[in-house]
Design an enzyme around this catalytic site. Structure first.
Site, PDB file in Angstrom:
ATOM      1  N   TYR A  71       0.844  -1.197   0.000  1.00  0.00           N
ATOM      2  CA  TYR A  71       0.000   0.000   0.000  1.00  0.00           C
ATOM      3  C   TYR A  71       0.881   1.249   0.000  1.00  0.00           C
ATOM      4  O   TYR A  71       0.703   2.172  -0.802  1.00  0.00           O
ATOM      5  CB  TYR A  71      -0.905  -0.021   1.238  1.00  0.00           C
ATOM      6  N   LYS A 131       1.176   4.614  -2.669  1.00  0.00           N
ATOM      7  CA  LYS A 131       1.013   6.020  -2.276  1.00  0.00           C
ATOM      8  C   LYS A 131       2.297   6.808  -2.531  1.00  0.00           C
ATOM      9  O   LYS A 131       2.248   7.996  -2.867  1.00  0.00           O
ATOM     10  CB  LYS A 131       0.611   6.104  -0.797  1.00  0.00           C
TER      11      LYS A 131
END
Ligand code: FAD
Lengths: 251, 453
Positions: free
Chosen positions: A157, A161
């Site tokens: 994740y 980002k």
């Protein structure tokens, strides 16, 4: 166009059911009722959000797209701009994914990368072209502190980002001479449906606090916004820590 | 014909608040203007003068903006009738300099001479003499307007009253004014005889204005909005007449029409950025009030001192810093003195750091369908942009609306379409005329989009 005091007339939320995206819309609206374009999957939840906003007095247009299906991205952006100028585009969609599967299952990894990176980047390119054509506009992008130094616990994740953040930070520079602003928002742990059930990290905030920071950044000309603001120092320290130390942090 | 070249440029109004990018075309001839209008893309085209409107009136994001300042020739002057015909990009400053030696004066001067003839018509600007001599459009005898289809229409208030009065105050949305004939007024000197009075508060000020304003050709009051309590609305009232040659002191009598404005300082030298804050403004306003004589009659003042105290400082708009500022100007009809008082009280209570506000009595309006001046009281003030400002001004809009007043398009940068349409009851009539000459909205501006004009 965003007017002299920062009021707007039409806002596009990519990720139309995102709690933070909607909080940004409401903060931007203040007492006025700008038109809203909500872009998302055709779900009951999206319809319910539209109904709620209409009840509050907004004109609402719905645009359907699926972040996993590339064929839906460009038509969604096109349709969103067909109804008139968009003053602010909020890029608010994303998933947390399953942190352990995301680095062991190729399909999971690909889905996370597509939804959190490839889709917002691809759509961002389209959006930027349209903002340049209309000669004005701003982008608010939901990045994350998790992208500053990805941790063992959710680095897949974090990596999406990090990429998203890098892309939009660069896009900000590319669009600057055209008077188009990009505000990169880096929240820490946000208490939303997406994080429900997870233990809240220190400095946790709710969606409205993130929105407040994002909108005040947008209006005052800031380029990077942290939520809560002290997060920037935390991130700064985390980036400097040597790996052996960082590894042992309980975060 | 050679293609007209353009550059992409970020354009904003005088308040520097909402810049947008447009194709910028520096026109130098009528054929440049026509070619640009005929080539206009889907986002339309707009004429721009010297960019002295405060908000988004003179910008057109994503479209084309025609810089008219290259069309600035004076075409003819009839010294006996005072009729001056000039291209629309000429500045009122140039007109003042050229006309004065001939004993003629520009009939309406705003708070700066750095505006164009076209901009003065498009906003139907007003000056200190509105209460007796009306606004700019009242003094325009004729103009040539280039329409959306490239044709040129000669308009006078007699032959084409509809389009004429839709263009006066029409904010560039009916077409491009190419040239116009202005009727200048005869003067004997470049000086003014000025009476100055200091007033205790707003009521005192309005009472004095009601009593004998019409005896003066020029009249304006500067209100100190920093003053609170009993002195809320204290002001310096300056009123006067154009001086006759025989009223001048001896040393001026030999060259009564001489006009040589001082060279201009630039603002940053005067106000290092960040110097402008509540304390410095309070001090400035206090000094302004104290320096003014309690009462003085018949003082001789030049054009700069009397009309444009701020023009001596070039780019003074930069003193407000990078976030820009806006100007809020409204008019409320006679009889709405209570609402006027409420507005002044709210503005001073809000403590928005503002230089002096200007208050004036308007006389009768003209047939301009979107023309701002209507009989009553007008207040104008600069306000630096702060986060709470939007809300304060939305509330003031409500007050202005309920008092039957309106905002000035040339200054507006933030009101809503709904409010504006309620303020201008003849807007539907104006739109019908506009739709007839420009059905496809070739002429448009950021302001026109924002306010659904
Ligand atoms: C310090 C200061 C003091 C001021 N004081 C006053 C005052 O006392 N009274 C008052 O009434 N106003 C005042 N103003 C406002 C100013 O007079 C108006 O905004 C005026 O329209 C500015 O003229 P401009 O040439 O700069 O036009 P711009 O600001 O460039 O354009 C204004 C409008 O005119 C249109 N326009 C310009 N040229 C043409 C053309 N050739 N054909 C068609 N449309 C055209 C534009 O499209 C736009 O809608 C003041 C402004 C400043 C900065």
């Amino acid at each position: 166009m965003m007017d002299a005091v920062g009021d707007v007339q039409r806002v596009l939320v990519l990720g139309g059911t995102s709690e933070i995206g909607l909080a940004v819309l409401r903060r931007l609206a203040g007492r006025r009722r700008p038109a809203a374009v909500l872009a998302g999957r055709p779900t009951d939840r999206l319809d319910a959000v539209a109904a709620e906003l209409r009840a509050e007095g907004h004109d609402v247009d719905l645009v359907h797209f699926d972040a996993e299906d590339r064929r839906t991205w460009a038509p969604a952006v096109e349709k969103a701009f067909a109804g008139g100028d968009v003053d602010v585009v909020v890029v608010a969609f994303g998933i947390l994914g399953d942190a352990e599967r995301a680095w062991q299952d190729p399909d999971d990894a690909a889905a996370l990368a597509t939804v959190n990176y490839t889709a917002p980047v691809t759509m961002g390119v389209d959006v930027a072209a349209r903002l340049r054509t209309q000669g004005h506009g701003a982008l608010v992008v939901l990045s994350s502190v998790a992208g500053q130094r990805p941790r063992r616990s959710n680095f897949a994740y974090g990596s999406t980002k990090a990429g998203l953040d890098a892309f939009y930070t660069g896009l900000r520079e590319a669009l600057r001479p055209e008077g188009i602003r990009v505000v990169v928002v880096r929240p820490g742990f946000v208490r939303t449906k997406m994080t429900q059930g997870m233990p809240a990290a220190p400095l946790a905030v709710d969606a409205d606090r993130v929105a407040e920071a994002a909108v005040s950044g947008l209006r005052s000309g800031r380029e990077v916004v942290w939520a809560p603001p002290p997060m920037r120092y935390v991130a700064f320290v985390l980036r400097l820590l040597p790996a052996p130390l960082f590894r042992r942090l309980p975060v | 014909m050679a293609p007209v070249t353009s550059t992409r440029r970020l354009l904003a109004g005088w308040g520097q608040t909402s810049p947008t990018v447009a194709e910028f075309v520096a026109a130098t001839s009528e054929s440049d203007v026509r070619a640009t209008v005929e080539d206009a893309g889907p986002r339309g085209v707009l004429a721009r003068g010297l960019g002295r409107s405060y908000g988004d009136s003179a910008q057109n994001g994503g479209g084309t903006v025609l810089d008219m300042t290259g069309l600035s020739r004076i075409l003819s002057i009839d010294a006996t009738t005072g009729e001056v015909t000039a291209e629309a990009g000429v500045s009122l400053d140039t007109l003042v300099r050229v006309l004065l030696p001939l004993g003629l004066f520009v009939p309406v001067l705003p708070g700066t001479r750095q505006v164009t003839l076209g901009g003065a018509i498009a906003a139907d600007i007003h000056g200190k003499n509105h209460h007796v001599e009306g606004s700019f459009g009242n003094h325009v005898a004729a103009m040539d307007l280039l329409l959306a289809d490239g044709s040129v229409r000669s308009l006078t208030p007699q032959t084409e009253p509809e389009l004429f009065w839709a263009t006066v105050g029409g904010m560039g949305l009916t077409g491009v004014v190419l040239r116009a004939t202005l009727v200048a007024k005869p003067v004997e000197s470049a000086y003014f005889l000025v009476d100055t009075e200091r007033t205790r508060d707003l009521d005192d000020l309005m009472a004095r204005l009601q009593a004998n304003d019409d005896e003066y050709t020029y009249s304006v009051a500067w209100i100190d909005l920093v003053a609170r309590g009993a002195s809320t609305g204290r002001a310096v009232l300056t009123r006067g007449w154009s001086a006759r040659a025989d009223q001048l002191p001896r040393r001026l009598r030999s060259r009564p029409l001489h006009f040589a404005p001082r060279t201009r300082l630039t603002a940053p030298a005067l106000f290092p950025s960040g110097l402008l804050n509540k304390a410095t403004i309070a001090a400035f306003n206090e000094a302004f009030y104290r320096r003014a004589p309690r009462e003085e009659r018949g003082a001789v003042q030049g054009i700069g001192q009397f009309f444009h105290p701020l023009d001596a400082v070039a780019n003074w708009n930069r003193v407000y810093g990078p976030r820009g500022f806006l100007q809020y100007q409204f008019v409320m009809p006679f009889g709405a003195e209570d609402a006027m008082r409420t507005a002044v009280e709210r503005l001073s209570a809000a403590g928005t750091a503002s230089f002096l506000a200007v208050l004036k009595r308007f006389g009768p309006g003209n047939p301009g369908l979107l023309s701002f001046p209507t009989p009553g009281w007008t207040l104008a003030l600069d306000i630096p942009v702060t986060p709470e400002l939007g809300r304060l001004l939305d509330d003031l809009d409500d007050l202005v609306l309920s008092a039957g007043g309106r905002l000035y398009l040339a200054k507006d940068s933030r009101t809503t379409a709904e409010a504006l349409h309620r303020m201008y009851p003849r807007i539907d009539e104006w739109r019908r005329v506009r739709d007839r000459v420009d059905p496809h909205r070739v002429f448009t501006s950021d302001q026109a989009k924002r306010l659904s004009l």
